[in-house]
Scaffold this motif. Structure first.
Motif, mmCIF file in Angstrom:
data_model
loop_
_atom_site.group_PDB
_atom_site.id
_atom_site.type_symbol
_atom_site.label_atom_id
_atom_site.label_comp_id
_atom_site.label_asym_id
_atom_site.label_seq_id
_atom_site.Cartn_x
_atom_site.Cartn_y
_atom_site.Cartn_z
ATOM 1 N N GLY A 1 0.806 -1.211 0.000
ATOM 2 C CA GLY A 1 0.000 0.000 0.000
ATOM 3 C C GLY A 1 0.844 1.269 0.000
ATOM 4 N N PRO A 2 1.723 1.469 1.003
ATOM 5 C CA PRO A 2 2.603 2.646 0.980
ATOM 6 C C PRO A 2 3.508 2.695 -0.246
ATOM 7 N N PHE A 3 3.928 1.518 -0.720
ATOM 8 C CA PHE A 3 4.803 1.491 -1.898
ATOM 9 C C PHE A 3 4.081 2.027 -3.131
ATOM 10 N N ALA A 4 2.809 1.652 -3.305
ATOM 11 C CA ALA A 4 2.042 2.160 -4.444
ATOM 12 C C ALA A 4 1.866 3.672 -4.364
ATOM 13 N N LEU A 5 1.574 4.183 -3.165
ATOM 14 C CA LEU A 5 1.412 5.631 -3.005
ATOM 15 C C LEU A 5 2.728 6.363 -3.263
ATOM 16 N N LEU A 6 3.835 5.816 -2.765
ATOM 17 C CA LEU A 6 5.125 6.451 -3.000
ATOM 18 C C LEU A 6 5.519 6.384 -4.468
ATOM 19 N N PHE A 7 5.163 5.303 -5.139
ATOM 20 C CA PHE A 7 5.466 5.200 -6.573
ATOM 21 C C PHE A 7 4.752 6.313 -7.341
ATOM 22 N N VAL A 8 3.483 6.534 -7.030
ATOM 23 C CA VAL A 8 2.725 7.607 -7.686
ATOM 24 C C VAL A 8 3.342 8.968 -7.362
ATOM 25 N N ALA A 9 3.717 9.180 -6.095
ATOM 26 C CA ALA A 9 4.303 10.463 -5.699
ATOM 27 C C ALA A 9 5.624 10.706 -6.410
ATOM 28 N N TYR A 10 6.462 9.676 -6.502
ATOM 29 C CA TYR A 10 7.763 9.867 -7.141
ATOM 30 C C TYR A 10 7.650 9.952 -8.655
ATOM 31 N N PHE A 11 6.658 9.316 -9.245
ATOM 32 C CA PHE A 11 6.424 9.538 -10.672
ATOM 33 C C PHE A 11 6.024 10.990 -10.911
ATOM 34 N N THR A 12 5.199 11.540 -10.017
ATOM 35 C CA THR A 12 4.787 12.943 -10.148
ATOM 36 C C THR A 12 5.988 13.874 -10.062
ATOM 37 N N THR A 13 6.823 13.682 -9.044
ATOM 38 C CA THR A 13 7.976 14.582 -8.892
ATOM 39 C C THR A 13 8.999 14.372 -10.005
ATOM 40 N N PRO B 1 12.271 -0.022 5.233
ATOM 41 C CA PRO B 1 10.909 0.211 5.726
ATOM 42 C C PRO B 1 10.680 1.609 6.292
ATOM 43 N N ALA B 2 11.728 2.423 6.456
ATOM 44 C CA ALA B 2 11.572 3.757 7.046
ATOM 45 C C ALA B 2 10.788 4.663 6.103
ATOM 46 N N LEU B 3 9.851 5.430 6.657
ATOM 47 C CA LEU B 3 9.006 6.304 5.849
ATOM 48 C C LEU B 3 9.406 7.771 5.925
ATOM 49 N N TRP B 4 10.041 8.199 7.030
ATOM 50 C CA TRP B 4 10.335 9.627 7.180
ATOM 51 C C TRP B 4 11.279 10.161 6.106
ATOM 52 N N PRO B 5 12.256 9.380 5.570
ATOM 53 C CA PRO B 5 13.095 9.958 4.513
ATOM 54 C C PRO B 5 12.304 10.355 3.266
ATOM 55 N N HIS B 6 11.165 9.696 3.044
ATOM 56 C CA HIS B 6 10.390 10.011 1.846
ATOM 57 C C HIS B 6 9.693 11.364 1.975
#
Length: 416
Positions: free
Chosen positions: A274-286, A360-365
């Motif tokens: 779940g978080p991976f899919a959201l981060l993939f979309v966010a990083y594709f945007t940036t 697994p850390a989320l804060w760097p993102h």
């Protein structure tokens, strides 16, 4: 109305204008279905290559010259060992021939057979086999040697030594292979989408420069809003493209065979699906906004299609370089090259998508996304100022670099 709201409204107006001008054209349908055309040509080439490979594979074989007793033992060992290989890695079919007298002549004749591609021939019995093979048949020769050893053991002890019991157990944590595969797919997925979609930003201002529309827009709207609006409009086109094909691919995924579905299930990003899919979309945007803002700023200096075409090669080289840097970072998490890829603005979205699969850390993102959006603002501001000073004030259609070079020539001392 506040200044921020006015700027936002102007930016969204430019974005809507470019989005509609791009989508509601017949050419957009060709762009939308370009993957079908590319996939069709790829499928045709792949089917041709597969048919040639399959035809060659059907005619490959290994030959064993042995007595009836040894031949039966060889075939039994082959049946057991062949089950250990995957479909693509299985050795050629083993054929057993009876000895006819001259072993060397028979072996040479079998290797030179015109009706089949014989990679290796074994003769001389199981205790001291002689194996003749082609330069590319070393792997098959070793397989025949293993068959001879297993057949000799079976004859010596009179049967199998044990009957193993296999018990399947799943992992409770993501495997290293699953994380690495997820990291590479994330990097490659963002690279492929940005390579296919962001390059179109380069030519968005060339036509409007030629018909003087950009001068009207610049007189009514701040150039920063024009640049950001055009970038958001083209990003809307990219989102429409990805949404269209994402919906189709998601439906095709339900029709995949069980083996392919199991392979997908082995992909295990460290942050969870779940978080991976959201981060993939966010990083594709940036990634799109970063590369698009750079391409928009550079492409705004070009006034002709020839100049835009000349920019295509450096743009592609830049994208491939960012992909290579991010791939190296995904293969070596926590290394110096990984830190460089995560900090450098243009490679940061690719590398951080790979990091989401490895750590697994989320804060760097959160920090990485803020860092990337900051550079989007910087690139848009710099591009707009270069366009204002190098193009709008030049009074001609030459780019900023042409004006720079002309200034350099006039500054040189004149000879008398």
């Amino acid at each position: 109305m506040s200044k921020f709201r006015r700027r936002l409204r102007q930016t969204l107006t430019i974005a809507r204008r470019d989005f509609l001008a791009t989508v509601f054209t017949p050419v957009f349908l060709l762009f939308l279905f370009a993957p079908v055309i590319m996939g069709s040509f790829g499928a045709i080439g792949g089917m041709g290559a597969a048919s040639v490979a399959a035809g060659s594979a059907d005619k490959e074989r290994l030959v064993v010259i042995a007595s009836d007793r040894d031949g039966i033992a060889i075939l039994q060992a082959d049946t057991k060992l062949r089950a250990l290989f995957g479909e693509e890695a299985r050795p050629p079919v083993v054929f057993v021939e009876q000895p006819t007298g001259d072993m060397l002549a028979q072996t040479r004749a079998a290797l030179d057979s015109k009706g089949a591609d014989v990679a290796a021939v074994m003769a001389g019995g199981l205790t001291l086999p002689h194996i003749l093979h082609t330069p590319r048949g070393k792997r098959d020769a070793r397989y025949l040697a293993t068959l001879a050893e297993q057949a000799a053991r079976a004859q010596r002890v009179g049967g199998d030594l044990s009957e193993p019991i296999l018990i399947q157990a799943g992992r409770t944590t993501p495997s290293l292979g699953g994380r690495n595969a997820s990291a590479f797919l994330a990097v490659f997925g963002i690279f492929f989408l940005t390579l296919f979609l962001s390059g179109q930003v380069v030519g968005t201002m060339a036509e409007e420069r030629n018909n003087k529309v950009i001068e009207v827009l610049a007189a009514a709207v701040p150039l920063e809003s024009v640049f950001l609006g055009k970038l958001l409009g083209m990003f809307g086109v990219a989102v429409l493209f990805v949404g269209f094909w994402g919906t189709i691919v998601s439906q095709i995924g339900a029709l995949l065979p069980a083996g392919a579905a199991g392979g997908i299930a082995n992909l295990a990003p460290a942050v969870g699906f779940g978080p991976f899919a959201l981060l993939f979309v966010a990083y594709f945007t940036t990634a799109y906004l970063l590369l698009g803002s750079v391409f928009l700023g550079v492409g705004a200096q070009a006034s002709t299609m020839r100049e835009i075409q000349m920019l295509s090669l450096p743009i592609t080289i830049l994208q491939v370089a960012m992909f290579g840097l991010a791939s190296a970072a995904a293969s070596n998490p926590g290394s110096g090259i990984a830190l460089l890829a995560e900090v450098f603005p243009l490679s940061s979205p690719f590398a951080m998508a790979g990091r989401a699969a490895n750590s697994p850390a989320l804060w760097p993102h959160v920090a990485a996304l803020a860092w990337q959006f900051l550079w989007v603002a910087i690139f848009i501001t710099v591009g707009a100022r270069l366009f204002r000073r190098g193009v709008l004030q030049s009074g001609s259609a030459r780019g900023a670099w042409t004006k720079l070079f002309s200034r350099s020539r006039t500054d040189l001392p004149q000879s008398h």
